[in-house]
Enzyme design. Structure first.
Site, PDB file in Angstrom:
ATOM      1  N   ASP A  31       0.705  78.464  -2.020  1.00 22.12           N
ATOM      2  CA  ASP A  31       0.934  78.545  -3.466  1.00 22.12           C
ATOM      3  C   ASP A  31      -0.266  77.932  -4.185  1.00 22.12           C
ATOM      4  O   ASP A  31      -0.760  76.874  -3.784  1.00 22.12           O
ATOM      5  CB  ASP A  31       2.236  77.791  -3.827  1.00 22.12           C
ATOM      6  CG  ASP A  31       2.734  78.124  -5.214  1.00 22.12           C
ATOM      7  OD1 ASP A  31       1.967  77.957  -6.199  1.00 22.12           O
ATOM      8  OD2 ASP A  31       3.899  78.545  -5.337  1.00 22.12           O
ATOM      9  N   ASN A  85      14.093  81.027  -6.090  1.00 22.90           N
ATOM     10  CA  ASN A  85      14.499  81.083  -7.493  1.00 22.90           C
ATOM     11  C   ASN A  85      14.918  82.517  -7.800  1.00 22.90           C
ATOM     12  O   ASN A  85      14.186  83.465  -7.499  1.00 22.90           O
ATOM     13  CB  ASN A  85      13.337  80.669  -8.403  1.00 22.90           C
ATOM     14  CG  ASN A  85      13.016  79.190  -8.285  1.00 22.90           C
ATOM     15  OD1 ASN A  85      13.913  78.364  -8.163  1.00 22.90           O
ATOM     16  ND2 ASN A  85      11.740  78.854  -8.316  1.00 22.90           N
ATOM     17  N   GLY A  91      13.702  79.711 -13.274  1.00 20.34           N
ATOM     18  CA  GLY A  91      12.288  79.541 -12.982  1.00 20.34           C
ATOM     19  C   GLY A  91      11.613  80.642 -12.201  1.00 20.34           C
ATOM     20  O   GLY A  91      10.444  80.501 -11.843  1.00 20.34           O
ATOM     21  N   GLN A  92      12.324  81.748 -11.906  1.00 14.95           N
ATOM     22  CA  GLN A  92      11.603  82.834 -11.225  1.00 14.95           C
ATOM     23  C   GLN A  92      10.587  83.434 -12.193  1.00 14.95           C
ATOM     24  O   GLN A  92      10.945  83.851 -13.301  1.00 14.95           O
ATOM     25  CB  GLN A  92      12.565  83.921 -10.726  1.00 14.95           C
ATOM     26  CG  GLN A  92      11.833  84.976  -9.878  1.00 14.95           C
ATOM     27  CD  GLN A  92      12.756  86.017  -9.242  1.00 14.95           C
ATOM     28  OE1 GLN A  92      13.966  86.016  -9.454  1.00 14.95           O
ATOM     29  NE2 GLN A  92      12.161  86.909  -8.461  1.00 14.95           N
ATOM     30  N   SER A  93       9.341  83.428 -11.767  1.00 12.38           N
ATOM     31  CA  SER A  93       8.273  83.949 -12.626  1.00 12.38           C
ATOM     32  C   SER A  93       7.578  85.156 -12.018  1.00 12.38           C
ATOM     33  O   SER A  93       6.898  85.900 -12.732  1.00 12.38           O
ATOM     34  CB  SER A  93       7.246  82.845 -12.912  1.00 12.38           C
ATOM     35  OG  SER A  93       6.648  82.388 -11.709  1.00 12.38           O
ATOM     36  N   HIS A  98      10.480  85.835  -3.032  1.00 12.56           N
ATOM     37  CA  HIS A  98       9.651  84.934  -2.217  1.00 12.56           C
ATOM     38  C   HIS A  98      10.431  83.671  -1.927  1.00 12.56           C
ATOM     39  O   HIS A  98      11.175  83.171  -2.754  1.00 12.56           O
ATOM     40  CB  HIS A  98       8.345  84.589  -2.934  1.00 12.56           C
ATOM     41  CG  HIS A  98       8.523  84.151  -4.356  1.00 12.56           C
ATOM     42  ND1 HIS A  98       8.728  85.053  -5.379  1.00 12.56           N
ATOM     43  CD2 HIS A  98       8.557  82.922  -4.927  1.00 12.56           C
ATOM     44  CE1 HIS A  98       8.862  84.399  -6.515  1.00 12.56           C
ATOM     45  NE2 HIS A  98       8.776  83.102  -6.279  1.00 12.56           N
ATOM     46  N   HIS A 100       9.960  79.746  -1.286  1.00 17.10           N
ATOM     47  CA  HIS A 100       9.054  78.601  -1.318  1.00 17.10           C
ATOM     48  C   HIS A 100       9.372  77.744  -0.095  1.00 17.10           C
ATOM     49  O   HIS A 100      10.541  77.395   0.144  1.00 17.10           O
ATOM     50  CB  HIS A 100       9.314  77.740  -2.566  1.00 17.10           C
ATOM     51  CG  HIS A 100       9.043  78.401  -3.876  1.00 17.10           C
ATOM     52  ND1 HIS A 100       7.899  78.156  -4.610  1.00 17.10           N
ATOM     53  CD2 HIS A 100       9.778  79.276  -4.604  1.00 17.10           C
ATOM     54  CE1 HIS A 100       7.944  78.855  -5.740  1.00 17.10           C
ATOM     55  NE2 HIS A 100       9.082  79.546  -5.772  1.00 17.10           N
TER      56      HIS A 100
END
Ligand code: AMP
Ligand code: ZN
Length: 112
Positions: A31, A85, A91-93, A98, A100
């Site tokens: 990341d 997320n 907070g999923q952007s 994916h 983390h």
């Protein structure tokens, strides 16, 4: 693949990333805004939006779990936190599912 998906572009090698693990179904990379000494993202090679979408594709789902295990083995992680997320509200952007994988510091519970 959606033309504007940054993770599809990473999987395709069109955007550089620091590779950690790769196999038939998944790809893992560092990341760029790490929240722990180890912060790796594991994505399915196939574009799927989020966790419910992933759950609808058992091969990709199992493949992503294997990818998480692959990262843990590659980095010799015994203790790590895995976060998905789901939705902008938590907070999923990036809307290519994916995991983390976070490790290397003490972590509190419940998460913030
Ligand atoms: P989320 O907020 O759960 O959707 O997580 C998206 C993550 O992708 C964030 O932790 C970002 O720092 C990370 N990220 C965004 N663009 C890149 C990139 N090009 N390479 C690596 N990580 C990225
Ligand atoms: Zn994508």
């Amino acid at each position: 693949m959606p033309e504007d998906c940054v993770f599809c572009k990473i999987v395709a090698g069109e955007i550089p990333a620091t590779s950690v693990y790769a196999d038939q179904h998944s790809y893992a990379f560092a990341d760029t805004n790490p929240q722990a000494p180890t912060h790796v993202l594991v994505v399915p090679r196939k574009h799927l939006q989020d966790l419910p979408d992933l759950a609808g594709d058992p091969a990709a789902g199992a493949g992503l779990l294997a990818g998480i295990r692959g990262v843990a083995e590659q980095l010799r992680l015994s203790d790590f936190r895995t976060v998905f997320n789901t939705g902008a509200g938590v907070g999923q952007s990036v809307f290519h599912v994916h995991a983390h994988v976070l490790a290397g510091r003490p972590m509190t519970w419940p998460p913030g």
